[in-house]
Design an enzyme around this catalytic site. Structure first.
Site, PDB file in Angstrom:
ATOM      1  N   GLU A  26       0.833  -1.221   0.000  1.00  0.00           N
ATOM      2  CA  GLU A  26       0.000   0.000   0.000  1.00  0.00           C
ATOM      3  C   GLU A  26       0.862   1.265   0.000  1.00  0.00           C
ATOM      4  O   GLU A  26       2.039   1.222   0.359  1.00  0.00           O
ATOM      5  CB  GLU A  26      -0.915   0.011   1.228  1.00  0.00           C
ATOM      6  CG  GLU A  26      -0.149  -0.037   2.547  1.00  0.00           C
ATOM      7  CD  GLU A  26      -0.947   0.484   3.741  1.00  0.00           C
ATOM      8  OE1 GLU A  26      -1.604   1.528   3.620  1.00  0.00           O
ATOM      9  OE2 GLU A  26      -0.872  -0.155   4.798  1.00  0.00           O
ATOM     10  N   LYS A  87      -5.913  10.264   1.143  1.00  0.00           N
ATOM     11  CA  LYS A  87      -6.054   8.849   1.494  1.00  0.00           C
ATOM     12  C   LYS A  87      -7.227   8.310   0.687  1.00  0.00           C
ATOM     13  O   LYS A  87      -8.347   8.808   0.805  1.00  0.00           O
ATOM     14  CB  LYS A  87      -6.336   8.750   2.996  1.00  0.00           C
ATOM     15  CG  LYS A  87      -6.784   7.380   3.496  1.00  0.00           C
ATOM     16  CD  LYS A  87      -6.994   7.421   5.015  1.00  0.00           C
ATOM     17  CE  LYS A  87      -7.575   6.128   5.559  1.00  0.00           C
ATOM     18  NZ  LYS A  87      -7.700   6.155   7.050  1.00  0.00           N
ATOM     19  N   VAL A 107      -5.038  -0.398   2.547  1.00  0.00           N
ATOM     20  CA  VAL A 107      -5.049  -1.846   2.343  1.00  0.00           C
ATOM     21  C   VAL A 107      -6.212  -2.209   1.404  1.00  0.00           C
ATOM     22  O   VAL A 107      -6.031  -2.914   0.400  1.00  0.00           O
ATOM     23  CB  VAL A 107      -5.190  -2.582   3.692  1.00  0.00           C
ATOM     24  CG1 VAL A 107      -5.423  -4.070   3.479  1.00  0.00           C
ATOM     25  CG2 VAL A 107      -3.958  -2.333   4.569  1.00  0.00           C
ATOM     26  N   ASP A 139     -17.593   2.719  13.270  1.00  0.00           N
ATOM     27  CA  ASP A 139     -16.346   2.867  12.517  1.00  0.00           C
ATOM     28  C   ASP A 139     -15.656   1.509  12.371  1.00  0.00           C
ATOM     29  O   ASP A 139     -14.982   1.033  13.281  1.00  0.00           O
ATOM     30  CB  ASP A 139     -15.422   3.883  13.208  1.00  0.00           C
ATOM     31  CG  ASP A 139     -14.268   4.290  12.303  1.00  0.00           C
ATOM     32  OD1 ASP A 139     -14.044   3.614  11.280  1.00  0.00           O
ATOM     33  OD2 ASP A 139     -13.591   5.283  12.630  1.00  0.00           O
ATOM     34  N   SER A 141     -13.233  -0.451   9.569  1.00  0.00           N
ATOM     35  CA  SER A 141     -12.416  -0.177   8.376  1.00  0.00           C
ATOM     36  C   SER A 141     -12.928  -0.927   7.155  1.00  0.00           C
ATOM     37  O   SER A 141     -13.285  -2.111   7.233  1.00  0.00           O
ATOM     38  CB  SER A 141     -10.973  -0.582   8.625  1.00  0.00           C
ATOM     39  OG  SER A 141     -10.234  -0.452   7.414  1.00  0.00           O
ATOM     40  N   ALA A 142     -12.909  -0.228   6.022  1.00  0.00           N
ATOM     41  CA  ALA A 142     -13.267  -0.868   4.746  1.00  0.00           C
ATOM     42  C   ALA A 142     -12.297  -1.996   4.398  1.00  0.00           C
ATOM     43  O   ALA A 142     -12.618  -2.850   3.562  1.00  0.00           O
ATOM     44  CB  ALA A 142     -13.286   0.174   3.627  1.00  0.00           C
ATOM     45  N   ASP A 143     -11.125  -2.024   5.048  1.00  0.00           N
ATOM     46  CA  ASP A 143     -10.188  -3.147   4.808  1.00  0.00           C
ATOM     47  C   ASP A 143     -10.892  -4.476   5.075  1.00  0.00           C
ATOM     48  O   ASP A 143     -10.736  -5.442   4.328  1.00  0.00           O
ATOM     49  CB  ASP A 143      -8.967  -3.065   5.743  1.00  0.00           C
ATOM     50  CG  ASP A 143      -8.075  -1.860   5.471  1.00  0.00           C
ATOM     51  OD1 ASP A 143      -8.330  -1.120   4.500  1.00  0.00           O
ATOM     52  OD2 ASP A 143      -7.118  -1.666   6.254  1.00  0.00           O
ATOM     53  N   LYS A 160      -3.393  -2.846  14.686  1.00  0.00           N
ATOM     54  CA  LYS A 160      -2.911  -2.034  15.807  1.00  0.00           C
ATOM     55  C   LYS A 160      -3.846  -2.084  17.005  1.00  0.00           C
ATOM     56  O   LYS A 160      -5.054  -2.163  16.854  1.00  0.00           O
ATOM     57  CB  LYS A 160      -2.826  -0.579  15.357  1.00  0.00           C
ATOM     58  CG  LYS A 160      -1.557  -0.302  14.648  1.00  0.00           C
ATOM     59  CD  LYS A 160      -0.798   0.833  15.333  1.00  0.00           C
ATOM     60  CE  LYS A 160       0.509   1.012  14.631  1.00  0.00           C
ATOM     61  NZ  LYS A 160       0.327   1.812  13.432  1.00  0.00           N
TER      62      LYS A 160
END
Ligand code: PSU
Ligand code: MN
Length: 316
Positions: A26, A87, A107, A139, A141-143, A160
């Site tokens: 990425e 981003k 990602v 919230d 992540s779209a990952d 993380k």
């Protein structure tokens, strides 16, 4: 072939044509993960680490309506040094591509690009996940959602501890995303060796891992296999130290009213301030060590595929 123009670096195109291993990487970590010039130096070292593992690196980015599949050092320097590159996660991808200009892939959006380019492996130190407090903020992540869509194996050091890692694992389980830890029992927490959560599967043999990836896709599943590798012991940050810093950073984020797609970068910087720069050092080390393992596993996968093509079923 995709309708999106791909600019594939020659070395990457050659490797793909010959069935050699390529690892997609990425670029959001370059633009948003680390300050200049550490970001440029680290990105170059990450590429070298993929090579040391036995694969060709392909750093992904967006430039003038095209997807870059493999950046040279000049591209890396440009992404690292140019302020304000957006981003671009998957929701942003069509907008940034259609407008033109530069964009840094997360990602999730890097996986979209990798699949378009025919690259079956991707490596990143830390995937996105379910954020702490997601039961209120939603919230996520779209990952994680992209792992249900892109047929690309993802090698990472877990996620993380700014995230809710328990909920992240629950989400992956619900969505049927295979999660395998390579040579460790626990789900790592990026620069912490363990999140305190046990991984559903441990595999020590790269050939078996390659077969797991193939078997997932052979069942007709779309989507990723997530493979974790922990930080090297000498790079790892003590979990209690990291947790205390995360709590301080979360309090600061709430005070400053930071939400949405800016929160990841904010928290990472805040944690680094609290730890006096300890975590950004660890961050760089983990990016590099994960990339090397990603290179090794991608190379094992490419050997496995080539053995299958030649009619041998158990490659070594
Ligand atoms: N996790 C990290 N470091 C990072 C990121 C995640 O430990 O830099 C970046 C990656 O680019 C990841 C993105 O894809 O943040 C996830 O952002 P969001 O939570 O907004 O989806
Ligand atoms: Mn988010």
């Amino acid at each position: 072939m995709s309708g999106i123009p791909l600019v594939v670096a020659e070395e990457v195109a050659d490797a793909l044509a010959e069935g050699r291993a390529v690892v997609a990487l990425e670029s959001n970590v370059i633009t948003h993960g680390l300050p200049y010039p550490d970001n440029a130096a680290t990105a170059v070292k990450v590429e070298s680490a993929v090579r040391a593992g036995g694969a060709v690196p392909a750093t992904i980015g967006i430039d003038s309506g095209r997807l870059l599949i493999g950046m040279g050092e000049a591209d890396i320097e440009r992404f690292a040094a140019t302020p304000g590159i957006p981003k671009a996660s998957t929701r942003d991808l069509p907008v940034v591509l259609a407008r033109g200009g530069l964009g840094a892939t997360t990602v999730a959006s890097s996986l979209v690009a990798a699949e378009l380019a025919g690259i079956p492996f991707f490596a990143s130190a830390g995937i996105g996940g379910v954020h702490r407090g997601a039961e209120k903020t939603m919230d996520v992540s779209a990952d994680l959602i992209q792992f249900t869509r892109s047929k690309v194996a993802v090698v990472c050091a877990g996620a993380k501890n700014i995230l809710d890692l328990r909920l992240t694992l629950e989400y992956l389980e619900t969505q049927g995303v295979p999660l395998v830890s390579y040579r460790s029992d626990d789900f790592p927490a990026f620069y912490c060796a363990s999140s305190g959560l046990r991984s559903p599967h441990r595999i020590d043999d790269p050939v078996l891992l390659a077969r797991v990836v193939d078997t997932h896709w052979a069942t007709g599943a779309r989507g990723s296999v997530v493979i974790t590798t922990p930080p090297r012991p000498e790079d790892a940050v003590d979990s209690a130290v990291a947790e205390a810093a995360v709590r301080e950073a979360l309090a600061a984020a709430e005070r400053d009213g930071v939400t949405g797609n800016a929160i990841t970068r904010y928290l990472m910087r805040a944690v680094d301030e609290v730890t006096g720069g300890r975590t950004s050092q660890a961050n760089m080390a983990v990016l590099i060590s994960t990339a090397e393992v990603g290179g090794e596993l991608a190379a094992a996968y490419a050997r496995h595929r080539s053995a299958l093509r030649q009619g041998r079923t158990h490659a070594r």
